[in-house]
Scaffold this motif. Structure first.
Motif, PDB file in Angstrom:
ATOM      1  N   TYR A   1      14.167  -3.712  -6.616  1.00  0.00           N
ATOM      2  CA  TYR A   1      13.215  -2.642  -6.322  1.00  0.00           C
ATOM      3  C   TYR A   1      13.822  -1.676  -5.301  1.00  0.00           C
ATOM      4  CZ  TYR A   1       8.987  -0.259  -4.750  1.00  0.00           C
ATOM      5  OH  TYR A   1       8.067   0.697  -4.419  1.00  0.00           O
ATOM      6  N   GLN A   2      13.627  -0.381  -5.506  1.00  0.00           N
ATOM      7  CA  GLN A   2      14.109   0.648  -4.578  1.00  0.00           C
ATOM      8  C   GLN A   2      12.948   1.123  -3.701  1.00  0.00           C
ATOM      9  OE1 GLN A   2      17.464   1.574  -4.374  1.00  0.00           O
ATOM     10  NE2 GLN A   2      17.643  -0.168  -5.773  1.00  0.00           N
ATOM     11  N   PHE A   3      13.026   0.819  -2.423  1.00  0.00           N
ATOM     12  CA  PHE A   3      11.956   1.193  -1.499  1.00  0.00           C
ATOM     13  C   PHE A   3      12.000   2.693  -1.214  1.00  0.00           C
ATOM     14  CE2 PHE A   3      12.358  -3.304  -0.934  1.00  0.00           C
ATOM     15  CZ  PHE A   3      11.068  -3.740  -0.657  1.00  0.00           C
TER      16      PHE A   3
ATOM     17  N   THR B   1       0.832  -1.203   0.000  1.00  0.00           N
ATOM     18  CA  THR B   1       0.000   0.000   0.000  1.00  0.00           C
ATOM     19  C   THR B   1       0.868   1.255   0.000  1.00  0.00           C
ATOM     20  OG1 THR B   1      -1.799  -1.122   1.157  1.00  0.00           O
ATOM     21  CG2 THR B   1      -1.773   1.273   1.260  1.00  0.00           C
ATOM     22  N   LEU B   2       1.839   1.317   0.923  1.00  0.00           N
ATOM     23  CA  LEU B   2       2.680   2.507   1.010  1.00  0.00           C
ATOM     24  C   LEU B   2       3.514   2.691  -0.251  1.00  0.00           C
ATOM     25  CD1 LEU B   2       4.013   2.791   4.673  1.00  0.00           C
ATOM     26  CD2 LEU B   2       1.814   3.442   3.695  1.00  0.00           C
ATOM     27  N   GLU B   3       4.105   1.613  -0.748  1.00  0.00           N
ATOM     28  CA  GLU B   3       4.954   1.719  -1.931  1.00  0.00           C
ATOM     29  C   GLU B   3       4.134   2.035  -3.181  1.00  0.00           C
ATOM     30  OE1 GLU B   3       8.236   1.812  -1.929  1.00  0.00           O
ATOM     31  OE2 GLU B   3       8.403   1.395   0.229  1.00  0.00           O
ATOM     32  N   SER B   4       2.845   1.724  -3.159  1.00  0.00           N
ATOM     33  CA  SER B   4       1.971   2.043  -4.295  1.00  0.00           C
ATOM     34  C   SER B   4       1.531   3.503  -4.282  1.00  0.00           C
ATOM     35  CB  SER B   4       0.721   1.147  -4.278  1.00  0.00           C
ATOM     36  OG  SER B   4       1.052  -0.206  -4.470  1.00  0.00           O
ATOM     37  N   LEU B   5       1.411   4.088  -3.091  1.00  0.00           N
ATOM     38  CA  LEU B   5       0.822   5.416  -2.975  1.00  0.00           C
ATOM     39  C   LEU B   5       1.815   6.500  -2.572  1.00  0.00           C
ATOM     40  CD1 LEU B   5      -2.567   4.345  -1.341  1.00  0.00           C
ATOM     41  CD2 LEU B   5      -2.264   5.341  -3.597  1.00  0.00           C
TER      42      LEU B   5
ATOM     43  N   GLU C   1       0.130  11.498   0.633  1.00  0.00           N
ATOM     44  CA  GLU C   1      -1.102  12.268   0.690  1.00  0.00           C
ATOM     45  C   GLU C   1      -2.262  11.294   0.624  1.00  0.00           C
ATOM     46  OE1 GLU C   1      -1.767  14.004  -3.648  1.00  0.00           O
ATOM     47  OE2 GLU C   1       0.277  14.360  -2.923  1.00  0.00           O
ATOM     48  N   GLU C   2      -3.431  11.772   1.016  1.00  0.00           N
ATOM     49  CA  GLU C   2      -4.626  10.927   0.978  1.00  0.00           C
ATOM     50  C   GLU C   2      -4.843  10.394  -0.434  1.00  0.00           C
ATOM     51  OE1 GLU C   2      -9.399  11.330   2.087  1.00  0.00           O
ATOM     52  OE2 GLU C   2      -8.112  13.101   2.006  1.00  0.00           O
ATOM     53  N   GLY C   3      -5.183   9.110  -0.554  1.00  0.00           N
ATOM     54  CA  GLY C   3      -5.404   8.560  -1.886  1.00  0.00           C
ATOM     55  C   GLY C   3      -5.835   7.110  -1.852  1.00  0.00           C
TER      56      GLY C   3
ATOM     57  N   ASN D   1       4.627   9.302  -2.921  1.00  0.00           N
ATOM     58  CA  ASN D   1       5.041  10.211  -3.989  1.00  0.00           C
ATOM     59  C   ASN D   1       6.516  10.006  -4.319  1.00  0.00           C
ATOM     60  OD1 ASN D   1       2.484  11.496  -4.148  1.00  0.00           O
ATOM     61  ND2 ASN D   1       3.001  12.782  -2.380  1.00  0.00           N
ATOM     62  N   ASP D   2       6.941  10.510  -5.458  1.00  0.00           N
ATOM     63  CA  ASP D   2       8.332  10.337  -5.887  1.00  0.00           C
ATOM     64  C   ASP D   2       9.326  10.924  -4.893  1.00  0.00           C
ATOM     65  OD1 ASP D   2       7.587   8.978  -8.158  1.00  0.00           O
ATOM     66  OD2 ASP D   2       7.626  10.749  -9.458  1.00  0.00           O
TER      67      ASP D   2
END
Length: 347
Positions: free
Chosen positions: A284-286, A258-262, A270-272, A264-265
């Protein structure tokens, strides 16, 4: 990278069939993601590895009693597993035996409080069914439905709440976010008293979480889509944690995804909400997560790949080998791991 690179040998007797009587009495394998060093603890010891200012992120999704046992009007037994709510009383379902459930056929559940009509047979074999009932569907489901336990659990669950986390509230998952099953309300209170924040996200776990990786090359595997959400309250708390130098510790791979999907760069939140198909594997870069609490996952699964992306494949497979040697309990009702930069987090 090959799927078989994530294989390990697991004796079948180590697959936990029932939950422990005390949730936080599970064992905890603590893995330093940098050095690969391992410590063997109990889950209640997780408190020693969390620092004031850290933030624990938990998935508050609640498992739907989505397994319905019924009969065709002719008497034949039918099982439906609810996968996705399509609205207008229609659901996408997994059906057994599928060959008997053709378009237009009906199924009766319980004493007839709930009936269903097959309205479409999909190419993948799933069924779209329309339910017929009086009242509120979730209340009917609570009466008639059973917990959709993973296929490797053959024991009947005596208490359905043991397949729910103590903080579950947003109903919609086809499987539990199992890393959270180890927490008790008492342990969470001790964590908060130590100055560690707790934040909640929602990812409704789909049945695809059990889908094996059939592609020989992992890059050819396509993830199933799952709905995930972050509230404004959680986004603000995560941003404040990062700004203050605290660590974000995800409880479970669902919270991580969830966090890695939402995120920001720039690493802020932010809410989403979105349907995520994120596939995390080595390389993959966390951007969001600093630590992970997770259970032991199936060989060659996407979840072993995710954990390997965070701690390194060699470290993870070595830790799993030690867990087998130490007779840890595996999978949904099994023991847990904490993966982080341990030397920084020890008191």
């Amino acid at each position: 990278m090959k799927t078989h690179d994530f294989w390990y040998d697991l004796p079948e007797e180590l697959i936990a069939q029932t939950p422990l009587q005390q949730r936080d009495a599970s064992r905890l394998l603590v893995l330093d993601r940098k050095s690969g060093s391992v410590a063997h603890k109990h889950f209640y010891d997780v408190l020693d590895y969390l620092n004031p200012g850290d933030c624990l992120v938990m998935n508050d999704s609640r498992v739907l009693p989505a397994r319905l046992l019924g009969n065709r009007p002719t008497g034949g037994a039918v099982e439906l597993l609810l996968l996705k709510d399509l609205g207008d009383k229609k659901w996408e379902c997994l059906a057994k035996p599928g060959r008997k459930l053709l378009e237009g056929q009906n199924v009766i559940f319980g004493d007839g409080k709930l009936t269903a009509t097959v309205v479409e047979v999909k190419e993948d074999g799933n069924r779209i069914v329309e339910f017929h009932y009086d009242g509120i569907f979730l209340e009917v489901l609570e009466q008639l439905g059973k917990m959709p336990l993973p296929p490797y659990i053959r024991e009947e669950l005596q208490d359905s709440e043991r397949y729910q986390t103590v903080y579950s509230r947003e109903i919609g998952s086809a499987a539990a976010p199992t890393a959270g099953l180890h927490f008790t309300n008492e342990l969470l209170e001790k964590i908060r008293q130590k100055g560690i924040q707790t934040a909640f996200v929602t990812l409704h776990v789909g049945l695809g979480t059990f889908r094996p990786v059939k592609a020989e090359n992992i890059h050819d595997h396509h993830m199933h889509a799952e709905l995930c959400m972050i509230s404004k309250e959680t986004a603000d708390l995560l941003n404040a944690t990062k700004q203050a130098g605290g660590r974000i510790i995800c409880v479970g791979t669902t919270s991580c995804r969830t966090l890695e999907s939402l995120v920001n760069d720039d690493g802020t939140f932010e809410e989403g909400a979105k349907w995520t198909e994120i596939f995390i594997y080595p390389g993959y870069q966390f951007k969001a997560m600093n630590g992970l609490i997770t259970n032991f996952h199936l060989p060659e699964s996407t979840l072993v790949m995710l954990v390997s992306a965070f701690a390194g494949r060699e470290h993870v497979l070595s830790a799993y080998e030690q867990a087998v040697q130490q007779r840890y309990r595996f999978f949904s009702f099994g023991d847990a791991m904490l993966i982080a930069d341990i030397k920084e987090s020890e008191e």
